[in-house]
Design an enzyme around this catalytic site. Structure first.
Site, PDB file in Angstrom:
ATOM      1  N   PRO B  63       0.848  -1.200   0.000  1.00  0.00           N
ATOM      2  CG  PRO B  63      -0.132  -1.172   2.127  1.00  0.00           C
ATOM      3  CD  PRO B  63       0.704  -2.000   1.225  1.00  0.00           C
ATOM      4  CG  HIS B  64       1.624   2.932  -3.288  1.00  0.00           C
ATOM      5  ND1 HIS B  64       1.332   1.642  -3.678  1.00  0.00           N
ATOM      6  CD2 HIS B  64       1.138   3.725  -4.261  1.00  0.00           C
ATOM      7  CE1 HIS B  64       0.726   1.671  -4.844  1.00  0.00           C
ATOM      8  NE2 HIS B  64       0.583   2.923  -5.227  1.00  0.00           N
ATOM      9  N   GLY B  65       1.077   5.844  -0.786  1.00  0.00           N
ATOM     10  CA  GLY B  65       0.432   7.113  -1.070  1.00  0.00           C
ATOM     11  C   GLY B  65       1.313   8.282  -0.686  1.00  0.00           C
TER      12      GLY B  65
END
Ligand SMILES: [Zn+2]
Lengths: 115, 151
Positions: B63-65
């Site tokens: 997961p990334h942001g």
């Protein structure tokens, strides 16, 4: 933190994401890693953006758009140790007493909020 | 750029309690931010997941942001013995998470470089289920360092 600030922040985070998915290099890297996404991620994110924008009043949204188009980077920034996180000028202390309402930096005009 | 030098023992959870997507994101985010910052991060990560799961298969998810709640790139590792249902592309439960949160302004595009590096290191961690062996965060970092030494 007021509901309006929360929504503006969400909007801005969505805008970071849209910017990434519009960037060819970034998109290629995402594909290379093996992320599988919707056919048109940008379109999907724009729909989310529209829905989010409906949750704040129109003039606030328009102001967000104006600030963003002026500075390109960010429209809402935190106040860090008394300084605007966008232009780094000192935020007048009388503003820090009004944490519940949305304020603009008197110097650069960006929305400011306190953590 | 080495991953191991970005890993911190307090940001490695080798025994995640969560079994579902939203909860596990919250648990991972909890290692870097609390309260409203954490809410904002989780909602951003969920929007990213809506485009397509960051579960890239074989029990791994990345997961990334980007967020202004961080001023430098932050990395969190989570491991789940039971596995988390994460809508991964191969529908398998996820056992290993690498959460990456980068600031919006990111000179040199460290975000993309680290994302790529994480993907490569994960493939190695999967071999003979190497990621299951470390018993402490320090051992996990040591393992990543060994892997990177051979890349
Ligand atoms: Zn300012």
């Amino acid at each position: 933190m007021s509901e309006e600030i929360k929504i503006l922040l969400e909007l801005q985070h969505l805008d970071y994401m849209i910017k990434d998915w519009r960037n060819d290099e970034t998109r290629k890297q995402f594909q290379k890693i093996g992320f599988k996404v919707e056919d048109d991620p940008v379109q999907m994110l724009l729909k989310k953006r529209e829905k989010l924008a409906e949750r704040i009043n129109k003039s606030l949204y328009q102001m967000y758009e104006r600030i963003l188009s002026r500075y390109k980077d960010w429209a809402i920034v935190p106040v860090l140790n008394g300084f605007c996180g966008g232009c780094f000028s000192k935020v007048p202390t009388e503003l820090s007493g009004q944490r519940k309402v949305i304020n603009n930096c008197p110097n650069c005009g960006r929305f400011i909020y306190w953590d | 750029m080495n991953l191991y030098s970005l890993l911190k023992p307090e940001r490695i959870n080798l025994d995640l309690a969560s079994r579902k997507k939203q909860e596990v994101l919250r648990e991972l985010v909890g290692a870097i931010r609390k309260n409203e910052d954490a809410d904002l991060l989780v909602s951003t990560l969920l929007k990213r997941e809506d485009l397509g799961s960051t579960g890239i298969g074989k029990g791994v998810a990345i997961p990334h942001g980007r967020s202004l709640v961080v001023d430098k790139l932050e990395l969190v590792v989570g491991r789940s013995k039971e596995g988390v249902s994460f809508d991964a592309i191969d529908k398998k439960p996820v056992h290993l998470f690498f959460l990456i949160v980068a600031p919006p302004q990111d000179p040199g595009n460290q975000y993309l470089i680290i994302l790529g590096r994480v993907a490569v290191v994960c493939q190695e961690l999967l071999k003979r289920k190497a990621y299951e062996k470390p018993e402490t965060p320090e051992e996990f970092i040591k393992l990543v360092k060994e892997i990177e030494g051979k890349l």
